[in-house]
Design a protein around this motif. Structure first.
Motif, PDB file in Angstrom:
ATOM      1  N   MET A   1       0.771  -1.170  -0.003  1.00 50.22           N
ATOM      2  CA  MET A   1      -0.111   0.001  -0.021  1.00 50.22           C
ATOM      3  C   MET A   1       0.930   1.364  -0.075  1.00 50.22           C
ATOM      4  O   MET A   1       1.831   1.448   0.717  1.00 50.22           O
ATOM      5  N   LYS A   2       0.599   2.250  -0.863  1.00 51.36           N
ATOM      6  CA  LYS A   2       1.474   3.439  -0.973  1.00 51.36           C
ATOM      7  C   LYS A   2       0.721   4.350   0.257  1.00 51.36           C
ATOM      8  O   LYS A   2      -0.216   4.337   0.619  1.00 51.36           O
ATOM      9  N   ILE A   3       1.811   5.254   0.577  1.00 54.04           N
ATOM     10  CA  ILE A   3       1.341   5.880   1.946  1.00 54.04           C
ATOM     11  C   ILE A   3       0.322   6.947   1.498  1.00 54.04           C
ATOM     12  O   ILE A   3       0.553   7.623   0.565  1.00 54.04           O
ATOM     13  N   LEU A   4      -0.518   6.995   2.316  1.00 53.31           N
ATOM     14  CA  LEU A   4      -1.661   8.101   1.888  1.00 53.31           C
ATOM     15  C   LEU A   4      -2.111   7.827   0.364  1.00 53.31           C
ATOM     16  O   LEU A   4      -2.329   9.052  -0.281  1.00 53.31           O
ATOM     17  N   ASP A   5      -2.499   6.688   0.044  1.00 54.89           N
ATOM     18  CA  ASP A   5      -3.229   6.421  -1.548  1.00 54.89           C
ATOM     19  C   ASP A   5      -4.654   6.543  -1.045  1.00 54.89           C
ATOM     20  O   ASP A   5      -5.107   6.948  -0.191  1.00 54.89           O
ATOM     21  N   PRO A   6      -5.339   6.752  -2.145  1.00 51.17           N
ATOM     22  CA  PRO A   6      -6.714   6.757  -2.060  1.00 51.17           C
ATOM     23  C   PRO A   6      -7.656   6.147  -1.041  1.00 51.17           C
ATOM     24  O   PRO A   6      -8.219   6.935  -0.273  1.00 51.17           O
ATOM     25  N   PRO A   7      -7.158   4.779  -0.749  1.00 53.33           N
ATOM     26  CA  PRO A   7      -8.094   4.290   0.378  1.00 53.33           C
ATOM     27  C   PRO A   7      -7.502   4.888   1.711  1.00 53.33           C
ATOM     28  O   PRO A   7      -8.499   4.784   2.802  1.00 53.33           O
ATOM     29  N   ALA A   8      -6.323   5.108   1.791  1.00 54.79           N
ATOM     30  CA  ALA A   8      -5.866   5.607   3.161  1.00 54.79           C
ATOM     31  C   ALA A   8      -6.492   7.154   3.466  1.00 54.79           C
ATOM     32  O   ALA A   8      -6.878   7.178   4.672  1.00 54.79           O
ATOM     33  N   VAL A   9      -6.700   7.698   2.300  1.00 52.41           N
ATOM     34  CA  VAL A   9      -7.147   9.039   2.314  1.00 52.41           C
ATOM     35  C   VAL A   9      -8.676   9.038   3.111  1.00 52.41           C
ATOM     36  O   VAL A   9      -9.054   9.808   4.031  1.00 52.41           O
ATOM     37  N   ARG A  10      -9.337   8.100   2.591  1.00 54.51           N
ATOM     38  CA  ARG A  10     -10.536   8.051   2.838  1.00 54.51           C
ATOM     39  C   ARG A  10     -10.699   7.712   4.294  1.00 54.51           C
ATOM     40  O   ARG A  10     -11.616   7.857   5.214  1.00 54.51           O
ATOM     41  N   ARG A  11      -9.963   6.315   4.625  1.00 53.16           N
ATOM     42  CA  ARG A  11      -9.874   6.050   6.141  1.00 53.16           C
ATOM     43  C   ARG A  11      -9.565   7.167   6.922  1.00 53.16           C
ATOM     44  O   ARG A  11     -10.105   7.343   8.048  1.00 53.16           O
ATOM     45  N   TRP A  12      -8.480   8.058   6.697  1.00 49.74           N
ATOM     46  CA  TRP A  12      -8.168   9.100   7.605  1.00 49.74           C
ATOM     47  C   TRP A  12      -9.280  10.197   8.012  1.00 49.74           C
ATOM     48  O   TRP A  12      -9.545  10.339   8.967  1.00 49.74           O
ATOM     49  N   ALA A  13     -10.166  10.462   6.794  1.00 50.58           N
ATOM     50  CA  ALA A  13     -11.189  11.427   6.886  1.00 50.58           C
ATOM     51  C   ALA A  13     -12.136  10.727   7.732  1.00 50.58           C
ATOM     52  O   ALA A  13     -12.877  11.343   8.639  1.00 50.58           O
ATOM     53  N   ARG A  14     -12.549   9.610   7.676  1.00 56.43           N
ATOM     54  CA  ARG A  14     -13.438   8.769   8.521  1.00 56.43           C
ATOM     55  C   ARG A  14     -13.081   8.676   9.918  1.00 56.43           C
ATOM     56  O   ARG A  14     -13.757   8.941  10.714  1.00 56.43           O
ATOM     57  N   LEU A  15     -11.721   8.256   9.884  1.00 54.00           N
ATOM     58  CA  LEU A  15     -11.381   8.137  11.332  1.00 54.00           C
ATOM     59  C   LEU A  15     -11.332   9.622  12.167  1.00 54.00           C
ATOM     60  O   LEU A  15     -11.677   9.494  13.301  1.00 54.00           O
ATOM     61  N   THR A  16     -11.020  10.498  11.353  1.00 52.06           N
ATOM     62  CA  THR A  16     -10.849  11.856  11.971  1.00 52.06           C
ATOM     63  C   THR A  16     -12.452  12.257  12.557  1.00 52.06           C
ATOM     64  O   THR A  16     -12.656  12.950  13.526  1.00 52.06           O
ATOM     65  N   ALA A  17     -13.279  12.109  11.496  1.00 50.04           N
ATOM     66  CA  ALA A  17     -14.682  12.492  11.792  1.00 50.04           C
ATOM     67  C   ALA A  17     -15.266  11.746  12.967  1.00 50.04           C
ATOM     68  O   ALA A  17     -15.880  12.423  14.064  1.00 50.04           O
ATOM     69  N   ASP A  18     -14.903  10.495  13.063  1.00 49.05           N
ATOM     70  CA  ASP A  18     -15.572   9.627  14.201  1.00 49.05           C
ATOM     71  C   ASP A  18     -14.792  10.089  15.702  1.00 49.05           C
ATOM     72  O   ASP A  18     -15.490  10.230  16.720  1.00 49.05           O
ATOM     73  N   ALA A  19     -13.325  10.486  15.288  1.00 53.81           N
ATOM     74  CA  ALA A  19     -12.684  10.577  16.808  1.00 53.81           C
ATOM     75  C   ALA A  19     -13.183  12.041  17.381  1.00 53.81           C
ATOM     76  O   ALA A  19     -13.364  12.240  18.409  1.00 53.81           O
ATOM     77  N   LEU A  20     -13.579  13.020  16.249  1.00 46.37           N
ATOM     78  CA  LEU A  20     -14.057  14.353  16.672  1.00 46.37           C
ATOM     79  C   LEU A  20     -15.609  14.207  17.336  1.00 46.37           C
ATOM     80  O   LEU A  20     -15.726  15.011  18.007  1.00 46.37           O
ATOM     81  N   GLY A  21     -16.059  13.222  16.608  1.00 47.29           N
ATOM     82  CA  GLY A  21     -17.467  13.005  17.202  1.00 47.29           C
ATOM     83  C   GLY A  21     -17.486  12.381  18.692  1.00 47.29           C
ATOM     84  O   GLY A  21     -18.351  12.823  19.388  1.00 47.29           O
ATOM     85  N   GLN A  22     -16.446  11.540  18.906  1.00 45.81           N
ATOM     86  CA  GLN A  22     -16.362  11.060  20.282  1.00 45.81           C
ATOM     87  C   GLN A  22     -16.120  12.264  21.280  1.00 45.81           C
ATOM     88  O   GLN A  22     -16.441  11.923  22.382  1.00 45.81           O
ATOM     89  N   VAL A  23     -15.277  13.152  20.949  1.00 50.86           N
ATOM     90  CA  VAL A  23     -14.859  14.266  21.889  1.00 50.86           C
ATOM     91  C   VAL A  23     -15.574  15.636  21.711  1.00 50.86           C
ATOM     92  O   VAL A  23     -15.054  16.399  22.381  1.00 50.86           O
ATOM     93  N   ARG A  24     -16.343  15.733  20.973  1.00 53.00           N
ATOM     94  CA  ARG A  24     -16.639  17.087  20.548  1.00 53.00           C
ATOM     95  C   ARG A  24     -17.303  17.660  21.793  1.00 53.00           C
ATOM     96  O   ARG A  24     -17.182  18.957  21.857  1.00 53.00           O
TER      97      ARG A  24
END
Length: 514
Positions: A1-24
């Motif tokens: 897997m390439k670093i920050l390839d499209p699937p990784a970017v998508r995972r990062w966006a979802r993980l960040t949204a979920d993390a901020l949802g946990q601590v909002r």
């Protein structure tokens, strides 16, 4: 897997949204700057959620540039609040660099630069400081992208702790910067995705003081909107909004911008956007006690361009906003009329150029709990037709449908005199020519107001009609309506005629056919 390839970017966006949802809620509790409105965590969560949803359906083999650009666009259109808009610009900076390859150092630096450029009056001890500290810490660092991301996240966490001593309002409240807390989590999740790890829990420093950060809410409004405009218009808008208020952030490009500002009065900030381009998704939030409504029950607001027209609408029970022909009313005037009209209000703009002001005023009133519908009335005669079927005893939605239907079945025209040479759909007109307008377009050009009025009425009735409404202006020739009445009796005796003295300037005659 390439670093920050499209699937990784998508995972990062979802993980960040979920993390901020946990601590909002924890981040909301830190929110004391620029105003203590307790919503930074929620706003950051909504901003990243918009970015994550934008890339959710993109395939794994999509071009990396498309993935990054879509992520950036999703954050821009979904940005909420001061910190959300700044973070969306940071994502844009990352996207500009990382769409072409995994140069994370350059991406973080570009993110910090664009975030600072977005803010009209940058302040240290904020999300800007956290982003810049993280970017500077890795500029000379040798190592793989994971090591760069891990070091940036660690420095962001350290910079976040330092914000308490960098800004007086944070020190008094014993908190770190709320926006900086969100940015720190965003960088920590980035390191997780690149390194293939998962923390599962994200730390938000608790307040160290018993002073309530919610005690410093200032008066005024937070105004946000997306704006379609060119760069030159946005540059002028920045200057205007900067003079009006504070916490100004304008981000975007390529014709689409996200505008955020805190102002004493919302109306001028929205009107400035209308002058610059086309604002939409307008959101106005009261930063202090919500405004109070003066009226209750069902009401109608009508915009009128003439004393006689205003009197007609007032006789029918409408709250009237007056304007001169060719001008738009001030947004505060429309907003005040809506609040006086009641808790359920139908607005009749009665001119295409007024509709944007009416829509902005309606959006502000909705924030105050008023139910508002702006009807698509493009002319005075359509407004009169709509008001004629208004029934306050009907359900509001049913009343709006009936009024809209009546307006839609009313063709509108007018007679005016050209004040300059122009190319029209009926040919070239010159100063002094009499123009016959139908449904907003020049249909006929002539020399006499009387002859033109007759020709316009005949053409409008050619497609059928049962009722003709004539509204005379100050420049109408003596006897005009009498001669038109005689003409209709000879040629269309089955048609009913209603005549009003509108006293409007600029248009000797307004015509409606239902």
């Amino acid at each position: 897997m390439k670093i920050l390839d499209p699937p990784a970017v998508r995972r990062w966006a979802r993980l960040t949204a979920d993390a901020l949802g946990q601590v909002r809620t924890e981040i909301d509790a830190l929110n004391v700057f620029p105003v203590a409105d307790g919503d930074t965590g929620t706003n950051l969560h909504m901003t990243l959620l918009s970015a994550a949803e934008a890339v959710e359906s993109l395939p794994d083999d999509v071009d990396p540039a498309v993935m990054w650009q879509t992520l950036s666009y999703g954050a821009l259109v979904g940005a909420r609040g001061n910190s959300g808009v700044i973070v969306s610009q940071a994502l844009r900076g990352l996207a500009e660099v990382l769409k072409d390859g995994p140069d994370l150092r350059a991406g973080l630096l570009r993110a910090a630069v664009l975030a600072r450029e977005a803010v009209s009056r940058p302040v240290e001890g904020t999300v800007l400081t956290v982003l810049e500290s993280a970017a500077r810490a890795v500029q000379g660092l040798e190592g793989e992208p994971y090591e760069v991301a891990r070091q940036a996240a660690g420095e962001a966490r350290a910079a976040l702790r330092r914000t308490t001593g960098q800004l007086d309002v944070l020190a008094r409240s014993g908190v770190v910067d709320a926006g900086g807390a969100g940015a720190t989590i965003m960088l920590e999740t980035l390191a997780e995705v690149i390194g293939g790890t998962s923390a599962g829990h994200y730390d938000v420093p608790e307040p160290t003081s018993r002073v309530s950060p919610m005690g410093e809410v200032g008066a005024g409004y937070e105004v946000m909107y997306l704006l379609e405009a060119d760069d030159r218009a946005v540059a002028a808008l920045r200057e205007q909004l900067d003079a009006m208020g504070e916490s100004l952030v304008v981000v975007g490009g390529d014709g689409l911008w996200n505008v955020h500002v805190h102002v004493p009065e919302a109306g001028p900030a929205v009107e400035a956007g209308i002058r610059a381009g086309r604002p939409h998704r307008i959101r106005i939030t009261y930063l202090a006690e919500s405004g109070r409504r003066d009226g209750a029950g069902r009401g109608v607001v009508a915009v009128a361009a003439g004393d006689g027209i205003a009197a007609l609408f007032e006789e029918c029970g409408a709250v009237v906003v007056r304007r001169e022909p060719g001008t738009r009313p001030a947004l505060p005037a429309v907003l005040g009329a809506i609040r006086r009209a009641g808790s359920e209000v139908a607005v009749l703009p009665n001119d295409d150029g007024v509709r944007s002001v009416a829509a902005a005023a309606a959006e502000i009133a909705r924030q105050d709990g008023v139910t508002v519908s702006v009807l698509p009335t493009k002319a005075t005669v359509q407004g009169l037709a709509a008001l004629a079927v208004h029934d306050p005893l009907r359900r509001f939605d049913d009343d709006v449908v009936a009024m809209t239907d009546a307006a839609g079945h009313t063709r509108y025209g007018h007679v005016t005199v050209a004040d300059r040479t122009a190319f029209t759909s009926a040919g070239v007109c010159r100063p002094g020519d009499v123009l016959g307008m139908i449904d907003g377009d020049v249909a006929l050009i002539g020399e006499s107001v009387e002859d033109m009025a007759t020709a316009v009425v005949d053409r409008m009735l050619a497609g059928g009609g049962e009722l003709v409404t004539l509204v005379t202006g100050r420049q109408a020739p003596d006897g005009l309506t009498g001669r038109l009445e005689a003409h209709l009796k000879r040629t269309r005796p089955e048609v009913d005629l209603v005549v009003y003295d509108g006293e409007q300037g600029g248009y000797p005659l307004l015509i409606g056919v239902e």
